[in-house]
Design an enzyme around this catalytic site. Structure first.
Site, PDB file in Angstrom:
ATOM      1  N   ARG A  92       0.844  -1.198   0.000  1.00  0.00           N
ATOM      2  CA  ARG A  92       0.000   0.000   0.000  1.00  0.00           C
ATOM      3  C   ARG A  92       0.876   1.243   0.000  1.00  0.00           C
ATOM      4  NH1 ARG A  92      -3.930  -0.419   4.878  1.00  0.00           N
ATOM      5  NH2 ARG A  92      -2.046  -1.094   5.924  1.00  0.00           N
ATOM      6  N   ASP A 113      -1.368   4.297  16.612  1.00  0.00           N
ATOM      7  CA  ASP A 113      -0.532   3.783  15.527  1.00  0.00           C
ATOM      8  C   ASP A 113      -1.265   3.796  14.196  1.00  0.00           C
ATOM      9  OD1 ASP A 113       2.062   3.400  16.160  1.00  0.00           O
ATOM     10  OD2 ASP A 113       1.988   1.218  16.249  1.00  0.00           O
ATOM     11  N   ASN A 114      -2.556   4.044  14.221  1.00  0.00           N
ATOM     12  CA  ASN A 114      -3.343   4.097  12.986  1.00  0.00           C
ATOM     13  C   ASN A 114      -3.882   5.496  12.713  1.00  0.00           C
ATOM     14  OD1 ASN A 114      -2.972   1.402  12.410  1.00  0.00           O
ATOM     15  ND2 ASN A 114      -4.821   0.733  13.446  1.00  0.00           N
ATOM     16  N   ASP A 150      -4.206   2.752   7.284  1.00  0.00           N
ATOM     17  CA  ASP A 150      -4.139   1.602   8.188  1.00  0.00           C
ATOM     18  C   ASP A 150      -5.499   1.180   8.713  1.00  0.00           C
ATOM     19  OD1 ASP A 150      -1.557   0.848   7.963  1.00  0.00           O
ATOM     20  OD2 ASP A 150      -1.093   0.973  10.083  1.00  0.00           O
TER      21      ASP A 150
END
Length: 300
Positions: A41, A118-119, A128
Site C-alpha cells: 500500500r 498507531d493508525n 491503516d
C-alpha cells in the site's frame, strides 16, 4: 484550515503465495486453509502519532526533535522551520485536520475499525484501516471489527477516540515545549470538540441542502438522525433520496417505489411528519431556490 480528508492509502500490488496458510477469518475458531498474500500500500507518509509516542517513551528526545522537524519541513510547508512556536502550530494543524477528517468519516457513515495512535496519521489522512466498514442502518454503536468486543472503535466513538489520540500526541510533544507553549497547546486541545462539531454541522447541513445559518439547523439535523436511529433507517439512501425527492412530494408524503428509504421512515416513525414540516420550513427560507438547484447542490 485546509484538510486532507479525501486522501487515503492505495493498494498498489497484491502478491499471492503458492503455499497455503491457515487462517481464522471470523475469529470464531473455524480455521480454513487459503493462499497467503502480501499487499503493498502507498501513502504520502506513514508517520503516525505512535511514531512520536515511542520516542518520548524511550527518552530519545534528539531523535524526536529530528523526526518532527523532518515531518514539518516535508509535509507542513506553511510552517516556518525557524518559528520558535512551530511545534504548537503543528499540533494545532494536526488537531484541526483530525477533527475535520473524523467529521468527514461520520458524514459518509465510515467506521475505521482500529483507531489507535498507531493508525492515526500525522497528516490526518485515512490509513491503516483494517476491518473497516460503511454503516448501512443508522446505528451509532455500529462496529465493523468482529474482534472489537467492547465497541471501543464503534462509529459513534470515533470523535472521542480522536480526542484521546490527540491527547497522546500532546504528551509525546510535551518534552519539546516550554511551559507557555504547553499551556497554549492545552487550550488548543480544549477547542477540539467545537472544531469537530462545527465541521460535522457544516457537512450535514450540506447533506440536507441548507444554505446560510439558521438557529434551528442543529435541531433539524439531530431530529432526523434520531428518527433514523429509532427505525434503523438506511444511512446512505435516506440522505440520497432526500436529494432526489421534490418538496411537493415530500409534503404529500407519498413516495415512488424507488424512494423506499423515505417511505420506510415515513411509515415506521410517528414523528417523521413533524420532521418534514421543520425541514420544509427551513428549505423555504432559501430565497428563489428550486427543486433542481437544491437537488444538484445535495448531490454535488
Amino acid at each position: 484550515t485546509h484538510t486532507h480528508t479525501h486522501t487515503h492509502t492505495h493498494t498498489h500490488t497484491l502478491v499471492v503465495s503458492e503455499e497455503p496458510v491457515w487462517r481464522d477469518p471470523f475469529y470464531n475458531g473455524s480455521v480454513i486453509k487459503e493462499r497467503g498474500a502480501v499487499v503493498l500500500r502507498l501513502a504520502k507518509s506513514w508517520f503516525r502519532i505512535g511514531s512520536l509516542e515511542i520516542l518520548t517513551r524511550t527518552g530519545e528526545l534528539d531523535v524526536l526533535r529530528t523526526l518532527l522537524d523532518f515531518v514539518i519541513k516535508e509535509h507542513f510547508k506553511s510552517i516556518a522551520t525557524n518559528d520558535p512556536d512551530k511545534y504548537v502550530v503543528f499540533f494545532s494543524r494536526v488537531l484541526n485536520e483530525t477533527a475535520h477528517l473524523i467529521a468527514h468519516w461520520m458524514s459518509v457513515g465510515f467506521a475505521h475499525g482500529v483507531c489507535n495512535t498507531d493508525n492515526f496519521s500525522l497528516l490526518s489522512i485515512t490509513f491503516d484501516y483494517g476491518p473497516f466498514g460503511f454503516m448501512e442502518s443508522y446505528d451509532p454503536n455500529f462496529v465493523p471489527n468482529t474482534s472489537d468486543d467492547e465497541g471501543r472503535y464503534s462509529i459513534g466513538a470515533q470523535a472521542n477516540v480522536g480526542l484521546f489520540n490527540l491527547q497522546k500526541l500532546l504528551e509525546a510533544l510535551k518534552p519539546l515545549l516550554t511551559s507557555d507553549q504547553l499551556s497554549q497547546s492545552l487550550q488548543i486541545l480544549r477547542e477540539y470538540p467545537q472544531i469537530y462539531h462545527q465541521r460535522f454541522h457544516e457537512l450535514f447541513k450540506a447533506k440536507l441542502g441548507f444554505l446560510g445559518n439558521e438557529e434551528k439547523d442543529s435541531y433539524v439535523i439531530a431530529f432526523l438522525l434520531k428518527l433514523m436511529e429509532d427505525t434503523g433507517a438506511d444511512f446512505t439512501m435516506t440522505f440520497r433520496q432526500l436529494s432526489e425527492v421534490t418538496l411537493s412530494r415530500l409534503q404529500k408524503g407519498s413516495f415512488a417505489p424507488s424512494l423506499w428509504a423515505l417511505s420506510d421512515l415515513s411509515s415506521s416513525h410517528k414523528h417523521f411528519r413533524d420532521f418534514v414540516q421543520l425541514y420544509l420550513q427551513r428549505l423555504l427560507m432559501i430565497i428563489s431556490d428550486s427543486d433542481e438547484e437544491r437537488q444538484h447542490r445535495m448531490q454535488g
